[in-house]
Scaffold this motif. Structure first.
Motif, PDB file in Angstrom:
ATOM      1  N   LYS A 361      -2.091   4.291  12.751  1.00  5.82           N
ATOM      2  CA  LYS A 361      -3.279   4.874  12.121  1.00  5.82           C
ATOM      3  C   LYS A 361      -2.895   5.840  11.003  1.00  5.82           C
ATOM      4  O   LYS A 361      -3.550   5.893   9.960  1.00  5.82           O
ATOM      5  CB  LYS A 361      -4.139   5.579  13.174  1.00  5.82           C
ATOM      6  N   LEU A 362      -1.822   6.580  11.204  1.00  8.40           N
ATOM      7  CA  LEU A 362      -1.376   7.529  10.175  1.00  8.40           C
ATOM      8  C   LEU A 362      -0.960   6.801   8.901  1.00  8.40           C
ATOM      9  O   LEU A 362      -1.252   7.242   7.787  1.00  8.40           O
ATOM     10  CB  LEU A 362      -0.210   8.366  10.710  1.00  8.40           C
ATOM     11  N   TYR A 363      -0.270   5.674   9.053  1.00  8.44           N
ATOM     12  CA  TYR A 363       0.202   4.927   7.893  1.00  8.44           C
ATOM     13  C   TYR A 363      -0.925   4.154   7.220  1.00  8.44           C
ATOM     14  O   TYR A 363      -0.960   4.036   5.998  1.00  8.44           O
ATOM     15  CB  TYR A 363       1.331   3.988   8.307  1.00  8.44           C
ATOM     16  N   LEU A 364      -1.848   3.645   8.017  1.00  5.63           N
ATOM     17  CA  LEU A 364      -2.998   2.937   7.436  1.00  5.63           C
ATOM     18  C   LEU A 364      -3.885   3.898   6.657  1.00  5.63           C
ATOM     19  O   LEU A 364      -4.468   3.533   5.639  1.00  5.63           O
ATOM     20  CB  LEU A 364      -3.800   2.245   8.545  1.00  5.63           C
ATOM     21  N   GLN A 365      -3.996   5.134   7.126  1.00  9.55           N
ATOM     22  CA  GLN A 365      -4.814   6.144   6.435  1.00  9.55           C
ATOM     23  C   GLN A 365      -4.269   6.445   5.046  1.00  9.55           C
ATOM     24  O   GLN A 365      -5.020   6.688   4.108  1.00  9.55           O
ATOM     25  CB  GLN A 365      -4.863   7.438   7.254  1.00  9.55           C
ATOM     26  N   SER A 366      -2.948   6.449   4.926  1.00 13.40           N
ATOM     27  CA  SER A 366      -2.342   6.788   3.635  1.00 13.40           C
ATOM     28  C   SER A 366      -2.575   5.700   2.595  1.00 13.40           C
ATOM     29  O   SER A 366      -2.581   5.964   1.391  1.00 13.40           O
ATOM     30  CB  SER A 366      -0.833   7.019   3.798  1.00 13.40           C
ATOM     31  N   GLY A 367      -2.758   4.445   3.044  1.00 12.67           N
ATOM     32  CA  GLY A 367      -3.016   3.341   2.121  1.00 12.67           C
ATOM     33  C   GLY A 367      -1.827   2.936   1.284  1.00 12.67           C
ATOM     34  O   GLY A 367      -1.949   2.174   0.329  1.00 12.67           O
ATOM     35  N   GLN A 368      -0.627   3.423   1.650  1.00 17.44           N
ATOM     36  CA  GLN A 368       0.572   3.128   0.863  1.00 17.44           C
ATOM     37  C   GLN A 368       1.230   1.811   1.267  1.00 17.44           C
ATOM     38  O   GLN A 368       2.010   1.247   0.509  1.00 17.44           O
ATOM     39  CB  GLN A 368       1.586   4.267   1.024  1.00 17.44           C
ATOM     40  N   LYS A 369       0.912   1.328   2.482  1.00 12.25           N
ATOM     41  CA  LYS A 369       1.562   0.133   2.998  1.00 12.25           C
ATOM     42  C   LYS A 369       0.528  -0.892   3.440  1.00 12.25           C
ATOM     43  O   LYS A 369      -0.586  -0.546   3.846  1.00 12.25           O
ATOM     44  CB  LYS A 369       2.460   0.501   4.189  1.00 12.25           C
ATOM     45  N   SER A 370       0.920  -2.156   3.396  1.00 12.32           N
ATOM     46  CA  SER A 370       0.037  -3.225   3.864  1.00 12.32           C
ATOM     47  C   SER A 370       0.005  -3.224   5.388  1.00 12.32           C
ATOM     48  O   SER A 370       0.863  -2.619   6.049  1.00 12.32           O
ATOM     49  CB  SER A 370       0.532  -4.578   3.357  1.00 12.32           C
ATOM     50  N   ILE A 371      -0.972  -3.931   5.942  1.00  9.78           N
ATOM     51  CA  ILE A 371      -1.096  -4.024   7.392  1.00  9.78           C
ATOM     52  C   ILE A 371       0.157  -4.654   7.995  1.00  9.78           C
ATOM     53  O   ILE A 371       0.654  -4.214   9.037  1.00  9.78           O
ATOM     54  CB  ILE A 371      -2.358  -4.827   7.772  1.00  9.78           C
TER      55      ILE A 371
END
Length: 409
Positions: A361-371
């Motif tokens: 969730k932390l990485y998805l929030q940043s929007g820097q990486k794909s799923i």
């Protein structure tokens, strides 16, 4: 040739370290550290000294002797360095740092982990480390660079200290006795407050900490040394930091997490410029220790399950199975599985998936990486399985979660 000036250069380094409250290193042309005045150790994942030293030496040697270098490495760590020259030959450098130019947020740490493929299990330690670094604006960093150039370019001059004559104390016996009595009262109050505080932090009880905050402020920010109130308060708050660390340990937090947060606050306390800053720092410190207990405490578990939970948290981005956990903590897999479900209310697999989704969730929030990238980063080998687990935990697919986050922004 650097050895001829080594004594003077070491004095310069110690002076800069004392004034800047940052790490200072003296390196020679080959990239070997001749002196390291280090106040905080870099996490193992961020140690890249050989490449940093090589890059700094290469750039400084290619530029005039009066140049200074503002260096930023791949981990976002910033340094200021100036070259040392003898008879027009480059012989080494003095470097100051690491520091940052802005306050590091959650996105910054996520970006560093992602860009450098660092272990996600190190997130908490990395957050604590980055938060402990000095924030240096452009004007100050340039001033450090100019100071380095001037100190490295000239011979060191031994200064002569001039002081006033000692002042004779005119305190009466009565006033001294009054001070001793007040000191006893303060010690008793501090002891009572410390006991209440330790229990509150041990249980992550922020409400009680809030109630104790006034007494804590009065006890640890008192002006008992008129000549140096900040030094007095720093000493007392350093003791408070130790008390908080001990309480959190009793509250079931693993020493790995305690080491980083304790080091962070030790550095921030020492760098504090005034009493209002210290007052705010005490508040932040108490809340952070409570949050640490709430997030990482294993106090409610048996010794076996404590070891299992700690192993999962510290290896969350690696392949984890019931068997690998059992092998690591020397337990029978079937017994471990039953005990884990009994004490946590979850199976080992469900617990692992929950922790991985929390990280995702932390990485998805940043929007820097794909799923897909996030799925692999948090330990899933199958993107479809990751999506199913994510939806089971959050009631949303990763894509839906990202859309909701964007709406909130």
């Amino acid at each position: 040739m650097l050895e001829n000036r080594l004594h003077d250069l070491q004095k310069i380094c110690r002076m800069i370290s004392s004034i800047s409250h940052m790490d200072v290193r003296l390196i020679n042309q080959e990239g070997a550290a001749l002196l390291q005045l280090v106040k905080q150790n870099l996490p193992a994942a961020l140690q890249n000294f050989e490449q940093d030293f090589r890059q700094i030496n290469q750039i400084l040697e290619e530029h005039p002797a009066h140049s200074y270098y503002y260096y930023i490495n791949s981990f976002g760590l910033q340094y200021m360095a100036a070259g040392i020259w003898e008879e027009n030959h480059y012989v080494g450098a003095i470097m100051v740092g690491p520091f940052l130019s802005s306050v590091p947020g959650t996105d910054f740490v996520s970006e560093m982990i992602s860009a450098n493929q660092l272990p996600i299990s190190e997130r908490r330690q990395l957050q604590e480390f980055y938060a402990s670094l000095s924030i240096v604006n452009n004007s100050t960093s340039n001033s450090i660079g100019e100071l380095l150039v001037n100190l490295c370019s000239n011979s060191f001059i031994e200064a002569q200290l001039i002081t006033t004559d000692p002042v004779q104390s005119n305190q009466s016996k009565e006033s001294i006795k009054t001070m001793i009595d007040e000191s006893k009262e303060m010690i008793e109050l501090r002891y009572h407050t410390e006991q209440e505080l330790m229990h509150a932090i041990m249980t992550g009880d922020k409400e009680t900490v809030e109630k104790l905050k006034i007494n804590i402020g009065d006890t640890y920010l008192e002006d008992r040394i008129p000549e140096s109130p900040i030094r007095s308060s720093k000493n007392l708050i350093s003791v408070l930091n130790t008390i908080c660390r001990m309480a959190a340990r009793k509250g079931g937090v693993h020493p790995v997490y305690l080491h980083e947060i304790s080091d962070k606050f030790a550095i921030l306390i020492e760098r504090a410029p005034n009493l209002p800053y210290l007052n705010k720092l005490v508040e932040v410190m108490l809340h952070d220790y409570c949050d640490l207990v709430r997030e990482f405490s294993t106090r409610q578990y048996s010794e076996l399950i404590k070891k299992a939970v700690d192993y999962i948290r510290m290896n969350i981005d690696s392949p984890i199975t019931l068997q690998s956990i059992a092998d690591s903590i020397h337990a029978n897999p079937s017994h471990l599985s039953r005990k884990f479900k009994q004490e946590t209310g979850q199976s080992v697999t469900d617990f692992i998936n929950l922790k991985r989704v929390e990280s995702a969730k932390l990485y998805l929030q940043s929007g820097q990486k794909s799923i897909t990238e996030v799925a692999f980063m948090v330990g899933f080998n199958d993107v479809n399985y990751f999506s199913r687990v994510f939806k089971k935990v959050t009631s949303m697919t990763p894509s839906q979660f990202m859309k909701e986050v964007n709406k909130e922004d």
